[in-house]
Design an enzyme around this catalytic site. Structure first.
Site, mmCIF file in Angstrom:
data_model
loop_
_atom_site.group_PDB
_atom_site.id
_atom_site.type_symbol
_atom_site.label_atom_id
_atom_site.label_comp_id
_atom_site.label_asym_id
_atom_site.label_seq_id
_atom_site.Cartn_x
_atom_site.Cartn_y
_atom_site.Cartn_z
ATOM 1 N N SER A 57 0.836 -1.187 0.000
ATOM 2 C CA SER A 57 0.000 0.000 0.000
ATOM 3 C C SER A 57 0.884 1.255 0.000
ATOM 4 O O SER A 57 1.728 1.396 -0.874
ATOM 5 C CB SER A 57 -0.955 -0.036 1.188
ATOM 6 O OG SER A 57 -2.099 0.748 0.937
ATOM 7 N N ASP A 91 -8.877 -4.751 -5.200
ATOM 8 C CA ASP A 91 -8.294 -3.789 -4.267
ATOM 9 C C ASP A 91 -8.845 -2.387 -4.533
ATOM 10 O O ASP A 91 -8.731 -1.890 -5.653
ATOM 11 C CB ASP A 91 -6.769 -3.793 -4.447
ATOM 12 C CG ASP A 91 -6.056 -2.795 -3.551
ATOM 13 O OD1 ASP A 91 -6.692 -2.227 -2.648
ATOM 14 O OD2 ASP A 91 -4.846 -2.592 -3.766
#
Length: 543
Positions: A186, A449
């Protein structure tokens, strides 16, 4: 400068203030994985310190001014799988207190899988200004001037080059003597990409999961993977309800506005962008899903509340506005608001217009949202706002970038006298963003995602996939490939993990061969130089 470590039990010795629990947007964070509570032994049977043993590294406060001294940066470390010559595997969880991330030392994660395969040691390093790794005693505007992407990159370099690891021989495993692998997910995945762009040659390999490499101010793309992959009936009904709420809230019909707010128990919220924006929370729950959670996540409980009526599921088109509006209101008012707010009134929980609230003014350390907001307002953006008109939307359009940019002035009034526009373009120019092209960087992304649209796998952006910079995509969610358990239940995640293990193994083998070849050339040259020097000495004596 002396760089040392010290082991202590995992006890948070600092007292931090209890902040307002106001709901904040999700961050691009790595899912936490705690290490198992069990004895740790090395491959030769030696008892090792517990995974949650905390060490401290003397990190530079300011890499642009080393004279300011150092601060204590926490890290966790194990050499459970280490053998001489193995790699050192470094990860920072990024924008969070790192204590709950000790599982990334173990083979419960891709980090530990790499360590087990390559005979390596693992490290989890806490990011500056998160958790208890703070260059300054508070999170004031003045202190946070030292929280930049570049300072974080420089932290990784300084740590790698100067740390004396507590394992045997840990003072002789710097990047000039052993291969180092950088791993992140991330934001910390983006930091991994940024680091190998900014510090070429420092790391022998890198792995970036769900890496949000492209800084984007108006990041409405967060909701696209959710809309694309959520149950079709739920998507249809959510779109219908949101269109209705926006229509009512932008009308002049005050009685209809009050009735709609009351339906969700949000009567006390004066500002309609706060009220409509609060409903984004149901969609934000998607980020916590993973292949291993199945359909038990909070997101699916929300969809069931809308789509299951008298034991019957709605068709793909949903039940329609009337049922969905009433069902969402009931679920929100009777169930979900208590989960989110835990007894707080709705103004404290969802309101964003009181600049004197503790949420904005508390500068105590270990407040991840405040530190992250500093990065958002300055360098990154990632404001999770409404979708453009003409595009299907599952969230309100009443929330636009100014909604969060205004809050930057509440958090940091000394820095921002007016709402700032985050310098995302500058960040992308400096660290390459979607244009990244470096060797030995493995990207792993998930189709489902919500941060996908800021990764190299974003829709409409073609980033070259090459043997030296592979881009592997699974059917997973956010950072799903970091977890070993997700690979057990999802074959597409397992395929990405297997590809990563094989790729990194080959890169390290190539690096070892290159290193040995390079050393042999140096050794030959040194031997030749020594012969010449000896010959000259003999000639001088003979003369």
């Amino acid at each position: 400068m002396v760089v040392s470590w010290k082991a202590v039990p995992l006890v948070l010795s600092l007292v931090v203030s209890v902040l307002s629990k106001r709901i904040a947007p999700p961050r691009p964070s790595v899912p936490s994985v705690e290490a198992p509570d069990m004895p740790v032994t090395s491959r030769n049977g030696t008892q090792l310190p517990a995974y949650n043993t905390t060490y401290y590294f003397e990190q530079l406060i300011d890499h642009n001014n080393p004279k300011l001294g150092t601060f204590k940066q926490r890290f966790w470390h194990t050499w459970e799988f280490y053998e001489d010559g193995g790699p050192i595997i470094l990860m920072t969880p990024g924008e969070a207190n790192a204590a709950p991330y000790t599982g990334y030392l173990t083979n419960k994660t891709i980090n530990g899988q790499i360590a087990q395969q390559e005979n390596g040691a693992t490290i989890v390093l806490e990011h500056r200004f998160f958790g208890l790794s703070n260059p300054k005693p508070d999170l004031s505007d003045e202190s946070l001037k030292l929280l930049t992407i570049q300072q974080a990159i420089d932290d990784l370099e300084y740590f790698a080059k100067n740390v004396k690891l507590p394992m045997p021989g840990g003072d002789h495993v710097g990047p000039d003597k052993a291969p180092w692998i950088l791993i992140g997910g991330s934001y910390s995945g983006a930091l991994t990409s940024y680091t190998v762009v900014n510090k070429p040659g420092l790391f022998s390999a890198a792995y970036a999961s769900s890496a949000v490499v492209e800084a984007i101010v108006d990041y409405w793309g967060y909701y696209e993977p959710i809309r694309q992959f959520m149950p079709k009936n739920c998507s249809a009904d959510v779109q219908a309800v949101i269109a209705h709420v926006d229509k009512v809230f932008t009308s002049k019909n005050q009685s209809a506005i009050n009735e709609t707010k009351a339906l969700f128990g949000l009567e006390a919220l004066e500002h309609l962008d706060d009220a409509a924006g609060a409903l984004r929370n149901n969609l934000w729950a998607w980020q916590s899903l993973s292949p291993s959670t199945g359909t038990e996540g909070q997101f699916f409980k929300f969809c069931d509340a809308l789509e299951v009526k008298n034991g019957v599921s709605a068709p793909a088109s949903g039940w329609g506005l009337d049922h969905a509006l009433a069902a969402w209101g009931a679920y929100w008012k009777l169930t979900y608001i208590d989960i989110l707010c835990d007894g707080m009134d709705v103004v404290d929980c969802f309101g964003s217009y009181d600049p004197t609230a503790d949420f904005f003014t508390d500068t105590s350390v270990d407040n991840a949202h405040r530190s992250w907001t500093w990065m958002v307002c300055n360098e990154l953006g990632f404001l999770l706002e409404g979708v453009p008109v003409g595009h299907p939307t599952i969230v309100t359009r009443l929330v636009q970038p100014i909604y969060d940019e205004r809050q930057c002035t509440y958090f940091f009034p000394k820095t921002f006298r007016k709402p700032p526009v985050p310098k995302a373009d500058q960040t992308n120019r400096k660290y390459a963003g979607w244009d990244v092209k470096v060797d030995r960087l493995f990207f792993a992304n998930g189709q489902r995602d919500p941060w996908r649209e800021a990764t190299v796998s974003a829709d409409g952006h073609t980033v070259p996939n090459s043997p030296q910079m592979p881009i592997a995509v699974s059917d997973g969610f956010h950072c799903s490939d970091l977890s070993t358990s997700n690979g057990v239940v999802d074959a597409t995640v397992k395929k990405v993990q297997d590809q990563a293990l094989a790729t990194i193994h080959n890169w390290l083998a190539e690096g070892t061969s290159h290193h040995h070849h390079h050393r042999s050339i140096l050794d030959v040259a040194a031997a030749q130089f020594k012969k010449v020097k000896v010959a000259r000495s003999v000639d001088a004596l003979a003369a």
